[in-house]
Design a protein around this motif. Structure first.
Motif, mmCIF file in Angstrom:
data_model
loop_
_atom_site.group_PDB
_atom_site.id
_atom_site.type_symbol
_atom_site.label_atom_id
_atom_site.label_comp_id
_atom_site.label_asym_id
_atom_site.label_seq_id
_atom_site.Cartn_x
_atom_site.Cartn_y
_atom_site.Cartn_z
ATOM 1 N N GLU A 53 -8.815 4.515 -2.296
ATOM 2 C CA GLU A 53 -7.905 4.491 -1.370
ATOM 3 C C GLU A 53 -7.200 5.660 -0.892
ATOM 4 O O GLU A 53 -6.724 6.544 -1.904
ATOM 5 C CB GLU A 53 -6.686 3.602 -1.891
ATOM 6 C CG GLU A 53 -5.935 3.039 -0.593
ATOM 7 C CD GLU A 53 -4.535 2.744 -0.926
ATOM 8 O OE1 GLU A 53 -4.147 1.833 -1.740
ATOM 9 O OE2 GLU A 53 -3.466 3.550 -0.451
ATOM 10 N N ASN A 113 0.529 5.190 8.691
ATOM 11 C CA ASN A 113 1.454 3.812 9.092
ATOM 12 C C ASN A 113 1.080 3.695 10.555
ATOM 13 O O ASN A 113 1.296 4.670 11.167
ATOM 14 C CB ASN A 113 2.793 4.274 8.816
ATOM 15 C CG ASN A 113 3.088 4.285 7.273
ATOM 16 O OD1 ASN A 113 2.570 3.628 6.431
ATOM 17 N ND2 ASN A 113 3.971 5.522 6.863
ATOM 18 N N TYR A 146 6.608 -4.311 0.521
ATOM 19 C CA TYR A 146 5.584 -3.197 0.406
ATOM 20 C C TYR A 146 5.110 -3.429 -1.068
ATOM 21 O O TYR A 146 3.746 -3.529 -1.245
ATOM 22 C CB TYR A 146 6.363 -1.902 0.073
ATOM 23 C CG TYR A 146 5.428 -0.600 -0.065
ATOM 24 C CD1 TYR A 146 4.096 -0.564 0.619
ATOM 25 C CD2 TYR A 146 5.678 0.376 -1.136
ATOM 26 C CE1 TYR A 146 3.433 0.616 0.623
ATOM 27 C CE2 TYR A 146 5.059 1.459 -1.313
ATOM 28 C CZ TYR A 146 3.806 1.574 -0.374
ATOM 29 O OH TYR A 146 3.374 2.648 -0.629
ATOM 30 N N ASP A 157 1.602 -4.708 -2.643
ATOM 31 C CA ASP A 157 0.432 -3.818 -3.390
ATOM 32 C C ASP A 157 -0.149 -4.738 -4.664
ATOM 33 O O ASP A 157 -1.208 -4.670 -4.993
ATOM 34 C CB ASP A 157 1.215 -2.535 -3.895
ATOM 35 C CG ASP A 157 0.829 -1.431 -3.178
ATOM 36 O OD1 ASP A 157 -0.375 -1.274 -2.919
ATOM 37 O OD2 ASP A 157 1.409 -0.412 -2.970
HETATM 38 N N1 ARG Z 1 1.523 3.918 3.990
HETATM 39 C C1 ARG Z 1 2.180 4.557 3.142
HETATM 40 C C2 ARG Z 1 2.836 5.840 3.266
HETATM 41 O O1 ARG Z 1 2.385 6.159 4.421
HETATM 42 C C3 ARG Z 1 1.256 4.914 1.782
HETATM 43 C C4 ARG Z 1 0.426 3.581 1.284
HETATM 44 C C5 ARG Z 1 0.178 3.965 -0.023
HETATM 45 N N2 ARG Z 1 -0.880 2.814 -0.553
HETATM 46 C C6 ARG Z 1 -0.503 1.934 -1.265
HETATM 47 N N3 ARG Z 1 -1.335 1.101 -1.521
HETATM 48 N N4 ARG Z 1 0.661 1.475 -1.421
HETATM 49 O O2 ARG Z 1 3.728 6.364 2.721
#
Ligand code: ARG
Length: 563
Positions: free
Chosen positions: A117, A122, A306, A310
């Motif tokens: 990953e 975002n 969040y 996950d």
């Molecule tokens: N979207 C988040 C950011 O920009 C990071 C995501 C990371 N991945 C996850 N599986 N939590 O900070």
């Protein structure tokens, strides 16, 4: 053919020690005059009740010169092995020419699914340089795993869900400039998002409105869903331009919204296992036994967050991909979050939680003042990439104005300079970016390695041919031997990059190869050498080009044909 393995086999027949143990003990001597491999005899000394020096001398005395080993010497408790240079050179160059870009690949990861990953940007927020570092690192990591035979799955865990979307919808209704939204979607969405926060300070009722919109979104209300989808499509349109420049692709964009209907199960399991605890109305899982703070699962209004997503994502990934490893390339600042997630999965009874790995990385800093701000504190990835290509174009116009395909070369070299900068050191280290270093054609830089490749290519072109067969015993100088040894060790650097989750190992290694080739080129004639020597050196040059190209491509760096 692996010379280390062959030497270990020899030692194994001479002493009472298992083959694997011998392999583990064999070292690379610090200096080339101490041979190519060294076997320390200190462990044997304890068992055999003899001095290491004596044992080393006995072993060395029994080693006979053959196609693998030229000689063995006992020095200070070590047996130093000098490999048969001529054979080594012959075997390595043949292997590289035969395998081409597959050189250095292996079947180590056969039938193993590895999720990588990375990027995980975002929606409606800027793709900043931190994401750029992340994307470059993650993509390179995925490539070294793939080169090692793993079946990789590239996931972009999009940040496309959460209360911020309620805010965006509310802001959209009030302040959106439709024209700007079509033209520069992310800037415009970010603008109204920032404005929302400013206005909400004065009028807290806005927050309630936003919450209500997010609730509608969660309930699947069609009007807000259409808006949300539009934000997402517009954002992805911008992101995909960046991914294209980086040559990055994904197998899945299943992000946070994808799990919005998969969290009930998580909550249910936690409840059944009696892991959910009340904390001021919110639900948490206590993680004191791991000496870390509790993780929140449900907010006091019952909303998921969040972390809940996950947990759902990890379970989904295990079911869908039955992963051998589930790798999260995410900035080091989130290490506590992942520690909490993995610990919670363990408490839930998922023994595979041990196969989940967080691969963190440092921050991006700019030594050049000019770049350090534009709209608040974020530096946009797009700006840095465009600047890299633009600045490279300037160098080309200055140094080589008649170059063919200038645009393409500027893109490959500019992007190469950028990628290299992010991958030249270990990932935990902050990247301190300067254009001077990135575009320094003589130093440790992308352009330097690319230029070495181009130089080799042009030699082959001037020669007009590369012989199909050559007597490689004509590669008889120490410089040539050391260069070929570096080529051979490329395989080990790919392996090390996988084991340490550190693509920089490969980048460093091809840089060493480039340096060794330039040294060789500056002190030994190629085109003007005697026929036999020339043919052997042309093959060597071709092999160097193959390994450099392969190594750079694992970092996502392209090689121009000329520059
Ligand atoms: N979207 C988040 C950011 O920009 C990071 C995501 C990371 N991945 C996850 N599986 N939590 O900070």
């Amino acid at each position: 053919m692996n010379f280390k393995v062959e030497i270990a086999k020899k030692i194994n027949t001479l002493v009472d020690m298992e083959f694997d143990k011998v392999m583990e003990l064999i070292e690379i001597p610090p200096q080339t005059n101490m041979g190519d491999y060294a076997f320390p005899c200190f462990q044997l000394a304890r068992v055999m009740r003899k001095s290491p020096n004596m044992i080393a001398a006995e072993i060395a005395g029994k080693v006979q010169a053959d196609s693998i080993v030229e000689k063995a010497e006992a020095v200070g408790g070590y047996v130093n092995f000098f490999i048969n240079k001529k054979e080594y050179i012959r075997i390595m160059i043949q292997e590289i020419l035969e395998k081409g870009e597959k050189f250095g690949s292996s079947e180590e990861g056969k039938d193993k699914n590895v999720i990588v990953e990375f990027s995980s940007v975002n929606v409606a927020k800027p793709f900043h340089v931190g994401h750029l570092f992340n994307t470059i690192l993650g993509s390179a990591l995925e490539k070294v795993f793939r080169h090692s035979g793993y079946n990789t799955i590239r996931i972009n865990h999009l940040g496309d869900w959460g209360t911020q979307f309620g805010k965006l919808i509310s802001a959209h209704k009030r302040w959106i400039n439709e024209e700007a939204l079509e033209k520069e979607p992310i800037s415009e969405l970010f603008r109204i998002y920032v404005k929302f926060h400013e206005e909400a300070e004065k009028d807290p009722a806005l927050e309630d409105e936003a919450r209500a919109y997010f609730k509608k979104l969660e309930e699947g209300d069609s009007e807000v869903t259409i808006l949300w989808q539009r934000f997402k499509d517009l954002s992805l349109r911008e992101f995909s331009e960046i991914y294209e420049m980086l040559n990055v692709e994904f197998d899945s964009y299943a992000g946070e919204s994808f799990y919005s209907d998969k969290m009930d199960e998580v909550v249910q399991i936690l409840r059944e296992k009696k892991l959910l605890k009340d904390s001021n109305g919110a639900k948490i899982v206590d993680l004191e036994q791991f000496s870390i703070p509790p993780i929140m699962i449900l907010k006091s209004d019952g909303a998921t967050i969040y972390a809940t997503r996950d947990l759902a994502a990890a379970i989904y990934r295990k079911r869908t991909y039955d992963f051998y490893k589930n790798i999260y390339v995410v900035g080091g600042t989130q290490s506590l979050h992942f520690n909490q997630i993995f610990s919670t999965l363990g408490l839930m009874g998922f023994e595979w939680s041990k196969d989940c790995v967080h691969i963190g990385h440092g921050l991006v800093k700019f030594a050049d003042k000019k770049l350090s701000t534009r709209k608040g504190d974020v530096v946009f990835a797009k700006d840095v990439m465009n600047e890299a290509v633009h600045k490279t174009m300037e160098v080309i116009e200055h140094k080589n104005p008649n170059l063919e395909n200038k645009e393409e070369v500027a893109r490959k070299v500019g992007m190469g300079a950028l990628l290299y900068t992010f991958l030249k050191n270990n990932r935990e280290k902050d990247v301190v970016f300067t254009w001077e270093d990135a575009l320094n054609f003589d130093g440790d830089s992308g352009p330097y390695v690319q230029y070495t490749y181009v130089r080799g290519r042009s030699i082959l072109q001037k020669a007009g041919y590369v012989p199909d067969t050559a007597d490689l015993t004509f590669l008889s100088t120490e410089d040539e031997f050391q260069l070929v040894k570096l080529l051979g060790a490329f395989k080990d650097s790919v392996k090390e990059a996988v084991e340490r989750y550190e693509p920089f190992v490969v980048v460093r290694h091809v840089t060493e190869i480039a340096k060794a080739y330039n040294k060789f080129y500056n002190t030994h004639p190629i085109l003007n050498a005697d026929e036999n020597v020339k043919n052997a050196r042309l093959q060597l040059t071709k092999a160097v080009g193959i390994v450099i190209k392969t190594g750079l491509s694992l970092a996502g760096i392209e090689t121009p044909d000329n520059m």
